[in-house]
Design an enzyme around this catalytic site. Structure first.
Site, PDB file in Angstrom:
ATOM      1  N   LYS A  84     -35.796 -21.547  79.112  1.00 49.19           N
ATOM      2  CA  LYS A  84     -37.401 -21.272  79.229  1.00 49.19           C
ATOM      3  C   LYS A  84     -37.925 -22.693  79.884  1.00 49.19           C
ATOM      4  O   LYS A  84     -37.366 -23.369  80.549  1.00 49.19           O
ATOM      5  CB  LYS A  84     -37.863 -21.090  77.857  1.00 49.19           C
ATOM      6  N   HIS A 122     -39.295 -10.807  81.582  1.00 53.31           N
ATOM      7  CA  HIS A 122     -39.381 -11.265  80.505  1.00 53.31           C
ATOM      8  C   HIS A 122     -40.608 -11.330  79.703  1.00 53.31           C
ATOM      9  O   HIS A 122     -41.650 -11.176  80.164  1.00 53.31           O
ATOM     10  CB  HIS A 122     -38.977 -12.732  80.289  1.00 53.31           C
ATOM     11  N   GLU A 125     -34.647  -6.788  74.714  1.00 49.98           N
ATOM     12  CA  GLU A 125     -35.263  -7.911  73.866  1.00 49.98           C
ATOM     13  C   GLU A 125     -36.369  -7.521  73.063  1.00 49.98           C
ATOM     14  O   GLU A 125     -37.548  -7.669  73.801  1.00 49.98           O
ATOM     15  CB  GLU A 125     -35.636  -9.118  74.751  1.00 49.98           C
ATOM     16  N   GLY A 151     -37.390 -15.676  69.241  1.00 53.14           N
ATOM     17  CA  GLY A 151     -37.824 -16.923  68.603  1.00 53.14           C
ATOM     18  C   GLY A 151     -38.264 -16.743  67.229  1.00 53.14           C
ATOM     19  O   GLY A 151     -38.789 -17.541  66.753  1.00 53.14           O
ATOM     20  N   SER A 158     -33.335 -14.153  69.382  1.00 58.31           N
ATOM     21  CA  SER A 158     -32.673 -14.751  68.194  1.00 58.31           C
ATOM     22  C   SER A 158     -31.288 -14.865  67.784  1.00 58.31           C
ATOM     23  O   SER A 158     -30.814 -14.900  66.894  1.00 58.31           O
ATOM     24  CB  SER A 158     -33.604 -14.463  66.777  1.00 58.31           C
ATOM     25  N   GLY A 162     -32.010 -17.767  74.030  1.00 56.59           N
ATOM     26  CA  GLY A 162     -32.775 -18.715  74.380  1.00 56.59           C
ATOM     27  C   GLY A 162     -32.686 -20.048  73.481  1.00 56.59           C
ATOM     28  O   GLY A 162     -31.774 -20.871  73.735  1.00 56.59           O
TER      29      GLY A 162
HETATM   30  P1  PGA Z   1     -34.518 -16.638  71.465  1.00 59.16           P
HETATM   31  O1  PGA Z   1     -35.093 -16.303  73.007  1.00 59.16           O
HETATM   32  O2  PGA Z   1     -32.984 -16.809  71.679  1.00 59.16           O
HETATM   33  O3  PGA Z   1     -35.215 -17.956  71.366  1.00 59.16           O
HETATM   34  O4  PGA Z   1     -35.177 -15.742  70.567  1.00 59.16           O
HETATM   35  C1  PGA Z   1     -34.611 -15.257  73.785  1.00 59.16           C
HETATM   36  C2  PGA Z   1     -35.289 -15.061  74.797  1.00 59.16           C
HETATM   37  O5  PGA Z   1     -36.385 -15.178  75.050  1.00 59.16           O
HETATM   38  O6  PGA Z   1     -34.662 -14.678  75.900  1.00 59.16           O
END
Ligand code: PGA
Length: 249
Positions: A13, A99, A168, A174, A210, A231
């Site tokens: 990101k 995304h 996702e 997150g 996550s 992420g």
């Molecule tokens: P995260 O993000 O692992 O922090 O939940 C995943 C993503 O947005 O691709």
């Protein structure tokens, strides 16, 4: 694209994370080991770090991707944008498209469709992200939302390879919360049915939201999944390696 490979994709990101550059040598080393030959590791840093990561991973099997691309294939007066052709020139091989964080910044379903076409034209491998919000889930709209996202993204597009779907759920990104395996399997079956209905049943499906070194133990039990988009945990090389190691056991 279906083969017996597993894919693990780091989505950095808008994080600088240059403090971890030294530790990435460990990932490079791992990727060259024979036991990891069925695992494809991909890093998607910010545009400005793509070349640096390509250099770090030069002698390894790790590949690099971008986190987005502009929907117009030609170069032109689009301040602040980067298209698939320019990404391809860096040596990156993958691009994340659709995304939820780019969708929420005004990216339309039509933009996503055009982005995929221009990325495929440049021979980039596309990771198309789809998923319902918590409000969609509450209102029982998951099926409708996912179906619309897939069908509009792939409309008039005869690609059958170089494409992955990353499921996702937006509420899982997150948040530290992931779907139960039962829920996940149900939605993965749904995605498979939709793909098969539009003649694209061989597309590999990944999960993102996550993922961490703990919950990966239960996620890997879902055989439909061909990999993970990570992420937060990917910003920490030790955690990312912990996840990688569990994928080959
Ligand atoms: P995260 O993000 O692992 O922090 O939940 C995943 C993503 O947005 O691709």
């Amino acid at each position: 694209m279906t083969n017996n490979k597993m894919y693990i994709i780091a989505n950095w990101k808008m994080h600088d994370n240059s403090k971890s550059f030294k530790s990435l040598k460990r990932v490079a080393k791992l990727s060259n080991l024979k036991i990891f030959r069925k695992l494809k590791i991909i890093y998607c840093p910010t545009y400005t770090q793509i070349t640096e990561l390509i250099n770090i991973f030069r002698k390894s099997k790790v590949e690099i991707g971008a986190q987005n691309c502009h929907h117009i294939s030609e170069e032109g007066p689009y301040t602040g944008k980067v298209n698939a052709r320019i990404i391809k020139k860096t040596g990156a091989k993958f691009v994340i498209i659709g995304h939820s964080e780019t969708r929420s910044c005004g990216e339309t379903l039509k933009n996503i469709n055009h982005k995929i076409k221009s990325a495929i034209k440049e021979n980039l491998k596309v990771i198309l992200c789809i998923g319902e919000t918590s409000s969609d889930k509450r209102k029982n709209k998951t099926k409708k939302v996912i179906e619309r996202q897939i069908i509009t993204a792939l409309k008039n597009n005869n690609i059958k390879e170089n494409l992955f779907i990353a499921y996702e759920p937006v509420w899982a990104i997150g948040s530290g919360i992931i779907p139960t395996n039962k829920e996940l399997k149900f939605n993965l079956d749904l995605i498979k049915k939709i793909l098969s209905k539009i003649g694209k049943k061989n597309i590999d499906i990944l999960y993102g939201g996550s993922v961490n070194p703990k919950n990966i133990n239960s996620l890997i039990k879902i055989k439909t999944l061909k990999g993970f988009l990570v992420g937060t945990a990917s910003l920490n090389t030790k955690k990312f390696i912990d996840i990688i190691k569990k994928l080959i056991n």
